[in-house]
Design a protein around this motif. Structure first.
Motif, PDB file in Angstrom:
ATOM      1  N   VAL A 109      15.887  64.408  69.470  1.00 43.53           N
ATOM      2  CA  VAL A 109      16.728  63.288  69.045  1.00 43.53           C
ATOM      3  C   VAL A 109      16.288  62.815  67.671  1.00 43.53           C
ATOM      4  N   ASP A 110      17.249  62.719  66.743  1.00 38.90           N
ATOM      5  CA  ASP A 110      16.899  62.171  65.429  1.00 38.90           C
ATOM      6  C   ASP A 110      17.544  60.818  65.175  1.00 38.90           C
ATOM      7  N   THR A 111      18.459  60.432  66.064  1.00 41.37           N
ATOM      8  CA  THR A 111      19.109  59.125  65.960  1.00 41.37           C
ATOM      9  C   THR A 111      19.121  58.475  67.343  1.00 41.37           C
ATOM     10  N   LEU A 112      18.780  57.183  67.369  1.00 44.83           N
ATOM     11  CA  LEU A 112      18.690  56.453  68.625  1.00 44.83           C
ATOM     12  C   LEU A 112      19.602  55.231  68.584  1.00 44.83           C
ATOM     13  N   ILE A 113      20.353  55.032  69.663  1.00 45.51           N
ATOM     14  CA  ILE A 113      21.115  53.799  69.841  1.00 45.51           C
ATOM     15  C   ILE A 113      20.362  52.959  70.855  1.00 45.51           C
ATOM     16  N   GLY A 114      19.895  51.803  70.408  1.00 45.31           N
ATOM     17  CA  GLY A 114      19.148  50.900  71.273  1.00 45.31           C
ATOM     18  C   GLY A 114      19.987  49.688  71.627  1.00 45.31           C
ATOM     19  N   ILE A 115      20.093  49.397  72.908  1.00 42.22           N
ATOM     20  CA  ILE A 115      20.852  48.237  73.379  1.00 42.22           C
ATOM     21  C   ILE A 115      19.833  47.205  73.851  1.00 42.22           C
ATOM     22  N   GLY A 116      19.723  46.089  73.133  1.00 44.98           N
ATOM     23  CA  GLY A 116      18.698  45.114  73.493  1.00 44.98           C
ATOM     24  C   GLY A 116      18.841  43.813  72.743  1.00 44.98           C
ATOM     25  N   ARG A 125      12.712  48.983  66.086  1.00 46.80           N
ATOM     26  CA  ARG A 125      12.771  49.152  64.625  1.00 46.80           C
ATOM     27  C   ARG A 125      11.420  49.631  64.085  1.00 46.80           C
ATOM     28  N   ARG A 126      10.362  49.072  64.607  1.00 46.61           N
ATOM     29  CA  ARG A 126       9.027  49.483  64.170  1.00 46.61           C
ATOM     30  C   ARG A 126       8.739  50.925  64.561  1.00 46.61           C
ATOM     31  N   LEU A 127       9.129  51.293  65.785  1.00 46.16           N
ATOM     32  CA  LEU A 127       8.943  52.674  66.228  1.00 46.16           C
ATOM     33  C   LEU A 127       9.751  53.647  65.371  1.00 46.16           C
ATOM     34  N   ALA A 128      10.992  53.282  65.079  1.00 44.39           N
ATOM     35  CA  ALA A 128      11.861  54.153  64.288  1.00 44.39           C
ATOM     36  C   ALA A 128      11.305  54.364  62.890  1.00 44.39           C
ATOM     37  N   GLY A 132      10.230  58.018  61.670  1.00 48.01           N
ATOM     38  CA  GLY A 132      11.275  58.608  60.838  1.00 48.01           C
ATOM     39  C   GLY A 132      12.546  58.881  61.626  1.00 48.01           C
ATOM     40  N   ILE A 133      12.857  57.999  62.557  1.00 43.66           N
ATOM     41  CA  ILE A 133      14.030  58.160  63.422  1.00 43.66           C
ATOM     42  C   ILE A 133      15.091  57.137  63.029  1.00 43.66           C
ATOM     43  N   LYS A 134      16.318  57.558  62.955  1.00 43.99           N
ATOM     44  CA  LYS A 134      17.401  56.634  62.627  1.00 43.99           C
ATOM     45  C   LYS A 134      17.714  55.771  63.836  1.00 43.99           C
ATOM     46  N   LEU A 135      18.043  54.504  63.586  1.00 45.57           N
ATOM     47  CA  LEU A 135      18.261  53.555  64.674  1.00 45.57           C
ATOM     48  C   LEU A 135      19.509  52.713  64.424  1.00 45.57           C
ATOM     49  N   ILE A 136      20.344  52.625  65.448  1.00 46.16           N
ATOM     50  CA  ILE A 136      21.481  51.707  65.460  1.00 46.16           C
ATOM     51  C   ILE A 136      21.302  50.789  66.668  1.00 46.16           C
ATOM     52  N   GLY A 137      21.441  49.479  66.459  1.00 47.44           N
ATOM     53  CA  GLY A 137      21.235  48.521  67.526  1.00 47.44           C
ATOM     54  C   GLY A 137      22.528  47.900  68.021  1.00 47.44           C
ATOM     55  N   VAL A 138      22.587  47.667  69.322  1.00 48.28           N
ATOM     56  CA  VAL A 138      23.709  46.962  69.959  1.00 48.28           C
ATOM     57  C   VAL A 138      23.148  45.698  70.598  1.00 48.28           C
ATOM     58  N   PRO A 139      23.655  44.518  70.248  1.00 41.81           N
ATOM     59  CA  PRO A 139      23.077  43.268  70.758  1.00 41.81           C
ATOM     60  C   PRO A 139      23.513  42.957  72.181  1.00 41.81           C
ATOM     61  N   LYS A 140      22.560  42.716  73.047  1.00 40.38           N
ATOM     62  CA  LYS A 140      22.870  42.269  74.405  1.00 40.38           C
ATOM     63  C   LYS A 140      21.860  41.188  74.777  1.00 40.38           C
ATOM     64  N   THR A 141      22.361  40.087  75.246  1.00 45.05           N
ATOM     65  CA  THR A 141      21.527  39.038  75.807  1.00 45.05           C
ATOM     66  C   THR A 141      22.412  37.968  76.421  1.00 45.05           C
ATOM     67  N   ILE A 142      22.124  37.576  77.640  1.00 43.26           N
ATOM     68  CA  ILE A 142      22.909  36.501  78.243  1.00 43.26           C
ATOM     69  C   ILE A 142      22.638  35.178  77.536  1.00 43.26           C
ATOM     70  N   ASP A 143      21.520  35.103  76.809  1.00 44.49           N
ATOM     71  CA  ASP A 143      21.146  33.849  76.149  1.00 44.49           C
ATOM     72  C   ASP A 143      22.010  33.543  74.925  1.00 44.49           C
ATOM     73  N   ASN A 144      22.612  34.579  74.339  1.00 46.28           N
ATOM     74  CA  ASN A 144      23.453  34.444  73.143  1.00 46.28           C
ATOM     75  C   ASN A 144      22.716  33.762  71.997  1.00 46.28           C
ATOM     76  N   ASP A 145      21.455  34.112  71.807  1.00 48.36           N
ATOM     77  CA  ASP A 145      20.637  33.441  70.802  1.00 48.36           C
ATOM     78  C   ASP A 145      20.383  34.283  69.552  1.00 48.36           C
ATOM     79  N   LEU A 146      21.118  35.393  69.413  1.00 46.49           N
ATOM     80  CA  LEU A 146      21.052  36.156  68.168  1.00 46.49           C
ATOM     81  C   LEU A 146      22.046  35.554  67.180  1.00 46.49           C
ATOM     82  N   GLY A 147      21.542  34.971  66.115  1.00 45.86           N
ATOM     83  CA  GLY A 147      22.381  34.172  65.238  1.00 45.86           C
ATOM     84  C   GLY A 147      23.373  34.937  64.401  1.00 45.86           C
ATOM     85  N   ILE A 148      23.177  36.238  64.261  1.00 44.00           N
ATOM     86  CA  ILE A 148      24.033  37.008  63.361  1.00 44.00           C
ATOM     87  C   ILE A 148      25.353  37.393  64.020  1.00 44.00           C
TER      88      ILE A 148
END
Length: 364
Positions: A109-116, A125-128, A132-148
């Motif tokens: 795997v050279d690209t990872l989709i992380g849901i978190g 992000r630190r691991l990637a 040298g691994i590409k990373l795309i993130g999908v936001p999930k949280t019931i708290d809804n506290d990710l401001g972006i």
């Protein structure tokens, strides 16, 4: 056509409704449009620490419409064990990050989709970066506290469950002349309590972002009684502090201290201050483990498709977000730095006040 790729996907942190819908969308977009292979990593980073690595080759036969309706995650997840300071059996900690990176390389795997959420994204992000691994993130949280992002996968379902709980508590409250206290999740943010409290017709909503007093709560309940109603509904976010300013926490068998107990604490104070018969319901993980709402299914599907398209565009280190009715992407570092508690001047807070709901005395 983009060259064949082998992309990985994992779920990390606490579970919530809508995770399977993200996985389903990723597999559909990657296989049908790009001809790529998708590897589902089991139990988050724990699966990458196992030897052999624990994974599933995901194809269309595994991701039908039934999967989209399921709560939780078919891949499993974990919210324990920081790989950079992994707890060992003897009580020590060890940096196992290279083992995780090695696991990804073993999978090809050279690209990872992380849901978190924010914590998971910071670790991934630190691991990637190290691997040298590409990373795309999908936001999930019931708290809804990710401001972006205006909303994250899992939040809408959690609010729907809390609102339904109020709908179910109201008839029994009216039947027995009771004050019903509902304690909901949300970590350090009161979004679930505020949104569900308004939607469920609560008389009192207590949030960690606003100070409160038992005198204010009792005054509202007495006002309800004077107006001829024989019951009241109170919603309390798990991170609300006691009158002494302390967080209500419990120590569990694993040694961790987590929020718990504020609902019973508030219920006892209400009973003492008003003489009302009071009952407390702690909703807990019921808010997580159920079929996703239609909004969470739609959001998860849109995020999953766009995550694959970002990979095709050669982008990395990006987190998806929902803004102005569309999916955007932003730098992960920027996204996880933008924490979003309840804005005490927000429309929903003003709406609660306008409805006569007691929502605290002054800004905390």
């Amino acid at each position: 056509m983009t060259p064949t790729k082998r992309i990985g996907i994992l779920t990390s942190g606490g579970d919530c409704a809508g995770l399977n819908a993200v996985i389903r969308a990723v597999v559909h977009r990657a296989t049908t449009h790009y001809g790529w292979q998708v590897v589902g990593i089991e139990d988050g980073t724990q699966g990458l620490l196992s030897r052999p690595v624990r994974y599933l080759n995901l194809d269309l036969n595994m991701v039908d419409g039934t999967m989209m309706r399921q709560g939780g995650t078919v891949l499993g997840t974990t919210n324990k064990g920081d790989p950079f300071a992994y707890p060992m059996a003897d009580g020590s900690t060890r940096d196992r990050s290279q083992e995780i990176i090695g696991g990804l390389r073993e999978l090809g795997v050279d690209t990872l989709i992380g849901i978190g959420g924010d914590g998971s994204m910071a670790i991934l992000r630190r691991l990637a970066a190290i691997g040298g691994i590409k990373l795309i993130g999908v936001p999930k949280t019931i708290d809804n506290d990710l401001g972006i992002t205006e909303t994250s996968v899992g939040f809408d379902t959690a609010v729907a469950v809390a609102t339904e709980a109020l709908d179910r508590l109201q008839p029994t409250a009216a039947s027995h002349d009771r004050v019903m206290v509902l304690e909901v999740m949300g970590r350090d943010a009161g979004h679930i309590a505020l949104t569900a409290g308004i939607a469920g017709g609560a008389d009192v909503i207590l949030l960690p972002e606003l100070s409160w007093s038992i005198e204010g709560v009792a005054a509202k309940i007495r006002q309800v009684q004077r107006n001829g109603r024989n019951f009241a509904l109170v919603v309390v976010s798990e991170a609300v502090k006691t009158a002494e300013g302390a967080a209500a926490r419990k120590e569990f068998a694993d040694g961790q201290k987590r929020y718990g107990g504020i609902g019973n604490y508030i219920g006892h104070l209400i009973s003492e201050a008003t003489g009302a018969e009071t009952r407390v319901t702690v909703l807990g993980h019921v808010q997580r483990g159920c079929p996703p709402s239609y909004r969470d299914r739609l959001l998860a599907s849109a995020f999953g498709v766009r995550a694959v398209d970002l990979i095709a565009e050669g982008k990395s280190d990006r987190l998806l977000a929902w803004s102005n009715r569309q999916v955007i992407d932003v730098p992960i570092e920027e996204a996880i730095a933008a924490y979003a508690s309840v804005d005490t001047a927000s429309t929903l807070v003003q709406t609660a006040r306008g409805l006569g709901i007691y929502i605290g005395d002054v800004d905390g």
